[in-house]
Design an enzyme around this catalytic site. Structure first.
Site, PDB file in Angstrom:
ATOM      1  N   TYR A 185       0.841  -1.197   0.000  1.00  0.00           N
ATOM      2  CA  TYR A 185       0.000   0.000   0.000  1.00  0.00           C
ATOM      3  C   TYR A 185       0.879   1.251   0.000  1.00  0.00           C
ATOM      4  CZ  TYR A 185      -3.678   3.297   1.134  1.00  0.00           C
ATOM      5  OH  TYR A 185      -4.548   4.358   1.090  1.00  0.00           O
ATOM      6  N   HIS A 231       1.516   4.170  -3.143  1.00  0.00           N
ATOM      7  CA  HIS A 231       1.243   5.593  -2.943  1.00  0.00           C
ATOM      8  C   HIS A 231       2.479   6.478  -3.137  1.00  0.00           C
ATOM      9  CE1 HIS A 231      -2.687   4.315  -1.627  1.00  0.00           C
ATOM     10  NE2 HIS A 231      -3.051   5.579  -1.789  1.00  0.00           N
ATOM     11  N   TYR A 291      -5.209  16.714   1.012  1.00  0.00           N
ATOM     12  CA  TYR A 291      -5.593  15.311   1.179  1.00  0.00           C
ATOM     13  C   TYR A 291      -4.402  14.542   1.744  1.00  0.00           C
ATOM     14  CZ  TYR A 291      -7.588  10.764  -0.356  1.00  0.00           C
ATOM     15  OH  TYR A 291      -8.090   9.483  -0.426  1.00  0.00           O
TER      16      TYR A 291
END
Length: 101
Positions: free
Chosen positions: A15, A19, A38
């Site tokens: 993960y 990213h 964000y």
């Protein structure tokens, strides 16, 4: 907005890796629908996201049909906890009870 969801156990490093190279088309799509500031935080398999957006539901509806977002969602589906419909099990927390600026 604050969002909560989970990565599958054993997929934490993957993960993070994915990213590190988010497609520019997806980043552009997010800003085009009004998402800013964000961030995603990780604690074990738990993911916590914070974003600023004027109309979350409108923005997410627009992203549903965006090709870059659809590609990203498909790319991430193998490492996220999913619901019965094949969507990430995501929980929206939209009640702000304190804010310090």
């Amino acid at each position: 907005m604050c969002l909560l969801w989970n990565v599958k156990r054993g997929s934490e490093q993957e993960y993070k890796k994915r990213h590190q190279a988010v497609d520019q088309e997806l980043l552009s799509a997010l800003t085009e629908v009004g998402v800013s500031n964000y961030s995603i935080f990780m604690d074990g398999t738990k993911l916590y996201a914070y974003m600023e957006v004027d109309d979350y539901h409108r923005a997410m509806k627009e992203l549903e049909t965006n090709p870059a977002n659809r590609k990203w969602q498909a790319f991430m589906s193998d490492i996220l906890a999913m619901d019965d419909k094949g969507d990430p099990k995501m929980y929206l927390i939209d009640e702000e009870v304190f804010h310090l600026e």
